[in-house]
Design an enzyme around this catalytic site. Structure first.
Site, PDB file in Angstrom:
ATOM      1  N   HIS A 109      38.566  54.542  32.968  1.00 55.36           N
ATOM      2  CA  HIS A 109      38.067  56.109  34.184  1.00 55.36           C
ATOM      3  C   HIS A 109      38.876  57.280  33.941  1.00 55.36           C
ATOM      4  O   HIS A 109      38.232  58.280  33.581  1.00 55.36           O
ATOM      5  CB  HIS A 109      37.453  55.884  35.519  1.00 55.36           C
ATOM      6  CG  HIS A 109      35.904  54.517  35.712  1.00 55.36           C
ATOM      7  ND1 HIS A 109      34.886  54.361  34.660  1.00 55.36           N
ATOM      8  CD2 HIS A 109      36.017  52.745  36.385  1.00 55.36           C
ATOM      9  CE1 HIS A 109      34.846  53.320  34.914  1.00 55.36           C
ATOM     10  NE2 HIS A 109      35.135  52.815  35.784  1.00 55.36           N
TER      11      HIS A 109
ATOM     12  N   HIS B 109      41.342  48.928  33.942  1.00 59.96           N
ATOM     13  CA  HIS B 109      39.431  49.053  34.268  1.00 59.96           C
ATOM     14  C   HIS B 109      39.607  50.302  34.779  1.00 59.96           C
ATOM     15  O   HIS B 109      38.745  51.279  33.584  1.00 59.96           O
ATOM     16  CB  HIS B 109      38.852  48.308  34.684  1.00 59.96           C
ATOM     17  CG  HIS B 109      36.911  48.447  35.348  1.00 59.96           C
ATOM     18  ND1 HIS B 109      36.349  47.937  34.703  1.00 59.96           N
ATOM     19  CD2 HIS B 109      37.383  49.445  35.910  1.00 59.96           C
ATOM     20  CE1 HIS B 109      34.776  48.720  35.507  1.00 59.96           C
ATOM     21  NE2 HIS B 109      35.531  49.794  36.588  1.00 59.96           N
ATOM     22  N   GLU B 110      40.249  50.645  35.745  1.00 52.45           N
ATOM     23  CA  GLU B 110      40.175  51.844  36.509  1.00 52.45           C
ATOM     24  C   GLU B 110      40.406  53.327  35.167  1.00 52.45           C
ATOM     25  O   GLU B 110      40.305  54.457  35.638  1.00 52.45           O
ATOM     26  CB  GLU B 110      40.594  51.728  37.711  1.00 52.45           C
ATOM     27  CG  GLU B 110      40.806  50.726  39.203  1.00 52.45           C
ATOM     28  CD  GLU B 110      38.889  51.514  38.918  1.00 52.45           C
ATOM     29  OE1 GLU B 110      38.758  52.416  39.064  1.00 52.45           O
ATOM     30  OE2 GLU B 110      38.296  50.320  39.297  1.00 52.45           O
TER      31      GLU B 110
END
Length: 422
Positions: free
Chosen positions: A23, A19-20
């Site tokens: 970003h 997920h990170e």
């Protein structure tokens, strides 16, 4: 217990890192300075600096974050602080040590009075015991040693989040959930290959267990159920429901073999106790489709199925009322992981995909402080042709954080009662 804890950390860690990384990747691609990529929260256990980014592992393995310059971050450096400056050959600042760990003879002790790392790139303060202030030029890539010893790079305004274009900021906010959906697709596709196929939705017999009503009736793997007691059967779930509702009752099955021959067989489901109720079982597993195409597309179809189920659940909050019992937090995830571990590799991969989809959807909810809330602010900015003031956006984010904190406390307490106190 150790197995369960390790499995929980592994599954949750993979989901958070992926997920990170979404970003992180799109922020870097947009020219935004990513100051830190952290796994976990709380005090740091380990850090490694590479390029412009510091990678940290922190004590609490229940999440992570990407620290983008100018994006919901608070500067450690403030006027009045005593710092140690390291200067380059031209007397420009290349490192600012807030922690005070740099005691080399070349470091310059300064009491900071003012600074600007956004545009003018300077730091002013009193050196040692001097009464006069000195102004130092600060390099654009100067380093800042925080109070906990983490080394980060300062960020001029053109490298900060708000300086990126609106489409790039939206893509950066959306990239985390997007990566969760991609991870789920990969996990479920891998699952299909690991387990040797994909469970068919057809009312077709898979493996027939020995010494069961189905084995005694002589049915074979691949036989398809056309009807039961004259009632047409269109799916595996429909067939299971009929069998479960008729324990110890004769059922007349109309079956079709893989060769196309149709025949009838009477089967009496055994009565099995399940949570205080007696349900029927005949001893067959779902049929597994083992062709390459079915395995390859399973990741997409299963991910889409789970997404649709989650949206159905969310819609029920508005039509049937909200209940904390319908939600689960880290405690529920850990408690369920214990059951998943018993299923081995197949269970863990399936659980990984399921949780990844859930995290992706939950992060897209239009709640301030979540990715969906940030995207909503991006949309509002696009409509207004200008962003909200930082003050207003800060208040909105604070409300979102408080809401999520209260909800997390309620969900966690409910999970503890459900799994450990009842």
């Amino acid at each position: 217990m150790i197995q369960n804890i390790l499995a929980f950390i592994l599954v949750f860690g993979i989901i958070v890192v992926v997920h990170e990384f979404g970003h992180f990747y799109f922020a870097k691609r947009a020219g935004i300075l990513v100051r830190e990529f952290a796994i976990g929260f709380g005090p740091k256990l380990f850090y490694h600096r590479k390029g412009e980014t510091t990678y940290t592992v922190r004590m609490l393995p229940v999440g992570g974050y990407v620290r983008m310059a100018g994006y919901e971050e608070e500067a450690d450096l403030r006027p009045g602080m005593a710092v140690q400056l390291s200067l380059d050959a031209e007397d420009n600042v290349e490192k600012i040590d807030i922690q005070g760990s740099d005691e080399s003879v070349d470091s310059v002790p300064v009491e900071v009075s003012s600074f600007d790392f956004d545009e003018k790139m300077y730091l002013t303060g009193r050196v040692g015991m001097d009464t006069e202030e000195t102004t130092f030029n600060v390099n654009r890539d100067a380093l800042l040693v925080e109070k906990d010893g983490t080394i980060l790079q300062i960020a001029p305004k053109d490298r900060q989040f708000q300086s990126a274009s609106l489409p790039n900021r939206m893509l950066t906010n959306f990239a985390g959930p997007l990566n969760n959906f991609i991870l789920a697709i990969v996990a479920f596709t891998l699952l299909a290959f690991v387990q040797g196929g994909v469970r068919s939705d057809e009312a077709r017999f898979g493996n027939v267990e020995e010494n069961t009503p189905a084995a005694e009736a002589g049915v074979e793997t691949g036989d398809r159920v056309l009807s039961i007691d004259g009632q047409d059967v269109d799916s595996w779930n429909e067939m299971v429901m009929i069998i479960q509702e008729n324990p110890n009752e004769e059922l007349s099955f109309t079956l079709e073999t893989e060769e196309g021959d149709v025949y009838e067989e009477t089967i009496v489901p055994s009565g099995v106790e399940v949570e205080g109720d007696t349900v029927g079982r005949i001893g067959v597993e779902a049929y597994m489709e083992d062709d390459f195409g079915a395995k390859l597309t399973y990741g997409f179809t299963e991910t889409f199925f789970i997404i649709s189920q989650i949206f159905t659940l969310l819609a029920s909050f508005f039509t049937g009322g909200f209940s904390v019992d319908q939600l689960g937090g880290p405690v529920a995830i850990y408690a369920t992981t214990e059951q998943v571990v018993q299923a081995g590799t197949v269970g863990l991969i399936s659980w990984l995909g399921f949780l990844s989809v859930n995290l992706g959807i939950m992060n897209l909810l239009p709640i301030p402080a979540l990715d969906g809330g940030k995207l909503l602010l991006n949309i509002i900015e696009g409509v207004r042709k200008k962003p909200l003031s930082q003050e207003k956006e800060g208040y909105i984010t604070l409300v979102g954080v408080l809401f999520l904190l209260i909800l997390m406390l309620l969900v966690t307490w409910n999970d503890i009662q459900t799994f450990f106190l009842n």
